[in-house]
Design a protein around this motif. Structure first.
Motif, PDB file in Angstrom:
ATOM      1  N   SER A 102       0.835  -1.200   0.000  1.00  0.00           N
ATOM      2  CA  SER A 102       0.000   0.000   0.000  1.00  0.00           C
ATOM      3  C   SER A 102       0.874   1.256   0.000  1.00  0.00           C
ATOM      4  CB  SER A 102      -0.932  -0.004   1.218  1.00  0.00           C
ATOM      5  OG  SER A 102      -0.178   0.092   2.404  1.00  0.00           O
ATOM      6  N   ALA A 103       0.248   2.407  -0.192  1.00  0.00           N
ATOM      7  CA  ALA A 103       0.973   3.677  -0.260  1.00  0.00           C
ATOM      8  C   ALA A 103       1.736   3.982   1.025  1.00  0.00           C
ATOM      9  CB  ALA A 103      -0.001   4.812  -0.574  1.00  0.00           C
ATOM     10  N   ASP A 104       1.244   3.477   2.171  1.00  0.00           N
ATOM     11  CA  ASP A 104       1.945   3.743   3.439  1.00  0.00           C
ATOM     12  C   ASP A 104       3.050   2.726   3.724  1.00  0.00           C
ATOM     13  OD1 ASP A 104       0.687   1.427   4.335  1.00  0.00           O
ATOM     14  OD2 ASP A 104      -0.449   2.427   5.923  1.00  0.00           O
ATOM     15  N   GLY A 105       3.312   1.815   2.764  1.00  0.00           N
ATOM     16  CA  GLY A 105       4.383   0.841   2.906  1.00  0.00           C
ATOM     17  C   GLY A 105       3.965  -0.497   3.495  1.00  0.00           C
ATOM     18  N   THR A 106       2.696  -0.632   3.889  1.00  0.00           N
ATOM     19  CA  THR A 106       2.202  -1.884   4.450  1.00  0.00           C
ATOM     20  C   THR A 106       2.073  -2.942   3.365  1.00  0.00           C
ATOM     21  OG1 THR A 106       0.936  -0.665   6.112  1.00  0.00           O
ATOM     22  CG2 THR A 106       0.302  -2.958   5.719  1.00  0.00           C
ATOM     23  N   TRP A 107       2.614  -4.118   3.625  1.00  0.00           N
ATOM     24  CA  TRP A 107       2.476  -5.246   2.707  1.00  0.00           C
ATOM     25  C   TRP A 107       1.246  -6.047   3.090  1.00  0.00           C
ATOM     26  CZ3 TRP A 107       5.274  -6.076  -1.591  1.00  0.00           C
ATOM     27  CH2 TRP A 107       6.464  -5.363  -1.729  1.00  0.00           C
ATOM     28  N   PHE A 108       0.521  -6.555   2.097  1.00  0.00           N
ATOM     29  CA  PHE A 108      -0.607  -7.435   2.372  1.00  0.00           C
ATOM     30  C   PHE A 108      -0.709  -8.486   1.281  1.00  0.00           C
ATOM     31  CE2 PHE A 108      -2.347  -4.019  -0.171  1.00  0.00           C
ATOM     32  CZ  PHE A 108      -3.257  -4.632  -1.018  1.00  0.00           C
ATOM     33  N   THR A 109      -1.372  -9.568   1.610  1.00  0.00           N
ATOM     34  CA  THR A 109      -1.597 -10.663   0.663  1.00  0.00           C
ATOM     35  C   THR A 109      -3.084 -10.737   0.362  1.00  0.00           C
ATOM     36  OG1 THR A 109       0.266 -11.890   1.576  1.00  0.00           O
ATOM     37  CG2 THR A 109      -1.339 -13.145   0.276  1.00  0.00           C
ATOM     38  N   ALA A 110      -3.431 -10.744  -0.911  1.00  0.00           N
ATOM     39  CA  ALA A 110      -4.820 -10.891  -1.334  1.00  0.00           C
ATOM     40  C   ALA A 110      -5.009 -12.305  -1.862  1.00  0.00           C
ATOM     41  CB  ALA A 110      -5.170  -9.873  -2.419  1.00  0.00           C
ATOM     42  N   MET A 111      -6.116 -12.922  -1.494  1.00  0.00           N
ATOM     43  CA  MET A 111      -6.451 -14.244  -2.005  1.00  0.00           C
ATOM     44  C   MET A 111      -7.691 -14.112  -2.887  1.00  0.00           C
ATOM     45  SD  MET A 111      -7.460 -17.786  -0.103  1.00  0.00           S
ATOM     46  CE  MET A 111      -9.078 -17.232   0.363  1.00  0.00           C
ATOM     47  N   TYR A 112      -7.556 -14.535  -4.122  1.00  0.00           N
ATOM     48  CA  TYR A 112      -8.659 -14.524  -5.073  1.00  0.00           C
ATOM     49  C   TYR A 112      -9.103 -15.972  -5.220  1.00  0.00           C
ATOM     50  CZ  TYR A 112      -6.279 -10.159  -6.442  1.00  0.00           C
ATOM     51  OH  TYR A 112      -5.670  -8.935  -6.464  1.00  0.00           O
ATOM     52  N   GLY A 113     -10.340 -16.293  -4.869  1.00  0.00           N
ATOM     53  CA  GLY A 113     -10.782 -17.686  -4.864  1.00  0.00           C
ATOM     54  C   GLY A 113     -11.878 -17.993  -5.858  1.00  0.00           C
ATOM     55  N   HIS A 114     -12.192 -19.283  -5.991  1.00  0.00           N
ATOM     56  CA  HIS A 114     -13.218 -19.824  -6.893  1.00  0.00           C
ATOM     57  C   HIS A 114     -12.862 -19.533  -8.350  1.00  0.00           C
ATOM     58  CE1 HIS A 114     -15.575 -20.599  -3.343  1.00  0.00           C
ATOM     59  NE2 HIS A 114     -15.616 -19.331  -3.033  1.00  0.00           N
ATOM     60  N   LEU A 115     -11.630 -19.863  -8.737  1.00  0.00           N
ATOM     61  CA  LEU A 115     -11.118 -19.490 -10.055  1.00  0.00           C
ATOM     62  C   LEU A 115     -10.807 -20.685 -10.952  1.00  0.00           C
ATOM     63  CD1 LEU A 115      -8.472 -16.816  -9.029  1.00  0.00           C
ATOM     64  CD2 LEU A 115     -10.890 -16.490  -9.537  1.00  0.00           C
ATOM     65  N   THR A 116     -10.762 -20.389 -12.260  1.00  0.00           N
ATOM     66  CA  THR A 116     -10.227 -21.299 -13.278  1.00  0.00           C
ATOM     67  C   THR A 116      -9.308 -20.454 -14.155  1.00  0.00           C
ATOM     68  OG1 THR A 116     -11.987 -20.833 -14.865  1.00  0.00           O
ATOM     69  CG2 THR A 116     -12.342 -22.686 -13.355  1.00  0.00           C
ATOM     70  N   GLY A 117      -8.438 -21.068 -14.884  1.00  0.00           N
ATOM     71  CA  GLY A 117      -7.598 -20.359 -15.848  1.00  0.00           C
ATOM     72  C   GLY A 117      -6.805 -19.221 -15.260  1.00  0.00           C
ATOM     73  N   TYR A 118      -6.137 -19.434 -14.166  1.00  0.00           N
ATOM     74  CA  TYR A 118      -5.416 -18.377 -13.473  1.00  0.00           C
ATOM     75  C   TYR A 118      -3.945 -18.336 -13.857  1.00  0.00           C
ATOM     76  CZ  TYR A 118      -5.551 -22.656 -10.824  1.00  0.00           C
ATOM     77  OH  TYR A 118      -5.551 -23.978 -10.479  1.00  0.00           O
ATOM     78  N   VAL A 119      -3.306 -17.201 -13.563  1.00  0.00           N
ATOM     79  CA  VAL A 119      -1.888 -17.001 -13.863  1.00  0.00           C
ATOM     80  C   VAL A 119      -1.022 -17.786 -12.883  1.00  0.00           C
ATOM     81  CG1 VAL A 119      -2.253 -14.708 -14.834  1.00  0.00           C
ATOM     82  CG2 VAL A 119      -1.681 -14.935 -12.405  1.00  0.00           C
ATOM     83  N   GLY A 120       0.230 -17.992 -13.262  1.00  0.00           N
ATOM     84  CA  GLY A 120       1.198 -18.635 -12.379  1.00  0.00           C
ATOM     85  C   GLY A 120       1.930 -17.591 -11.547  1.00  0.00           C
ATOM     86  N   ALA A 121       2.878 -18.057 -10.757  1.00  0.00           N
ATOM     87  CA  ALA A 121       3.660 -17.172  -9.893  1.00  0.00           C
ATOM     88  C   ALA A 121       4.468 -16.185 -10.727  1.00  0.00           C
ATOM     89  CB  ALA A 121       4.581 -18.004  -9.007  1.00  0.00           C
ATOM     90  N   GLY A 122       4.646 -14.989 -10.192  1.00  0.00           N
ATOM     91  CA  GLY A 122       5.430 -13.955 -10.847  1.00  0.00           C
ATOM     92  C   GLY A 122       4.771 -12.598 -10.757  1.00  0.00           C
ATOM     93  N   PRO A 123       5.392 -11.576 -11.336  1.00  0.00           N
ATOM     94  CA  PRO A 123       4.852 -10.216 -11.260  1.00  0.00           C
ATOM     95  C   PRO A 123       3.544 -10.064 -12.023  1.00  0.00           C
ATOM     96  CG  PRO A 123       7.034 -10.249 -12.306  1.00  0.00           C
ATOM     97  CD  PRO A 123       6.651 -11.651 -12.034  1.00  0.00           C
ATOM     98  N   VAL A 124       2.663  -9.199 -11.508  1.00  0.00           N
ATOM     99  CA  VAL A 124       1.413  -8.854 -12.183  1.00  0.00           C
ATOM    100  C   VAL A 124       1.270  -7.338 -12.166  1.00  0.00           C
ATOM    101  CG1 VAL A 124       0.145 -10.994 -11.787  1.00  0.00           C
ATOM    102  CG2 VAL A 124       0.078  -9.200 -10.049  1.00  0.00           C
ATOM    103  N   SER A 125       0.591  -6.826 -13.165  1.00  0.00           N
ATOM    104  CA  SER A 125       0.367  -5.384 -13.289  1.00  0.00           C
ATOM    105  C   SER A 125      -1.018  -5.014 -12.800  1.00  0.00           C
ATOM    106  CB  SER A 125       0.496  -4.945 -14.742  1.00  0.00           C
ATOM    107  OG  SER A 125       1.776  -5.254 -15.227  1.00  0.00           O
ATOM    108  N   ALA A 126      -1.184  -3.788 -12.374  1.00  0.00           N
ATOM    109  CA  ALA A 126      -2.479  -3.268 -11.937  1.00  0.00           C
ATOM    110  C   ALA A 126      -3.508  -3.443 -13.061  1.00  0.00           C
ATOM    111  CB  ALA A 126      -2.356  -1.802 -11.567  1.00  0.00           C
TER     112      ALA A 126
END
Length: 133
Positions: A102-126
């Motif tokens: 986040s803008a204040d420097g806090t790191w967080f992990t988001a979990m996106y569930g109930h998916l198919t056809g998802y990306v693998g590990a690595g960088p993602v863009s906004a």
């Protein structure tokens, strides 16, 4: 010291308008389903008697096969078929775990569930498509 926050974003497969593109929130983050329509589903820390506890996620309305967007620039740390994120246990489903700062420097992990056809590990863009419901 920075806190690690975990945000679970679970997507329910229900009918909604298709063709939605990723929209930015006023905070600068993108809506994972392209819109802020939560559809009246169980929210963060809502009590869920079916599971005898509190719901540690924010369900969002999205039609099956619709794209799911990255909240922002980040890094997918894990993705795959993880039990419990399919169709109420009756079919397979996967999830994506991505880390953001986040803008204040806090790191967080988001979990996106109930998916198919998802990306693998690595960088993602906004606003990048990272999977489909």
């Amino acid at each position: 010291m920075r806190r690690l926050l975990t945000i679970a974003i679970l997507l329910i497969l229900v009918a909604c308008a298709c063709g939605v593109q990723a929209q930015r929130m006023s905070s600068g983050w993108y809506w994972p389903t392209g819109t802020g329509n939560f559809g009246g589903y169980l929210g963060w820390l809502g009590y869920n008697s079916a599971f005898s506890g509190y719901h540690l996620a924010q369900d969002m309305k999205n039609a099956g096969g619709s794209p799911l967007y990255s909240l922002g620039d980040g890094n997918v740390i894990s993705s795959g078929e993880h039990g419990g994120y399919g169709c109420n246990g009756s079919c397979s489903g996967g999830c994506v775990l991505a880390r953001y700062q986040s803008a204040d420097g806090t790191w967080f992990t988001a979990m996106y569930g109930h998916l198919t056809g998802y990306v693998g590990a690595g960088p993602v863009s906004a606003g990048q498509v990272i999977g489909y419901t």
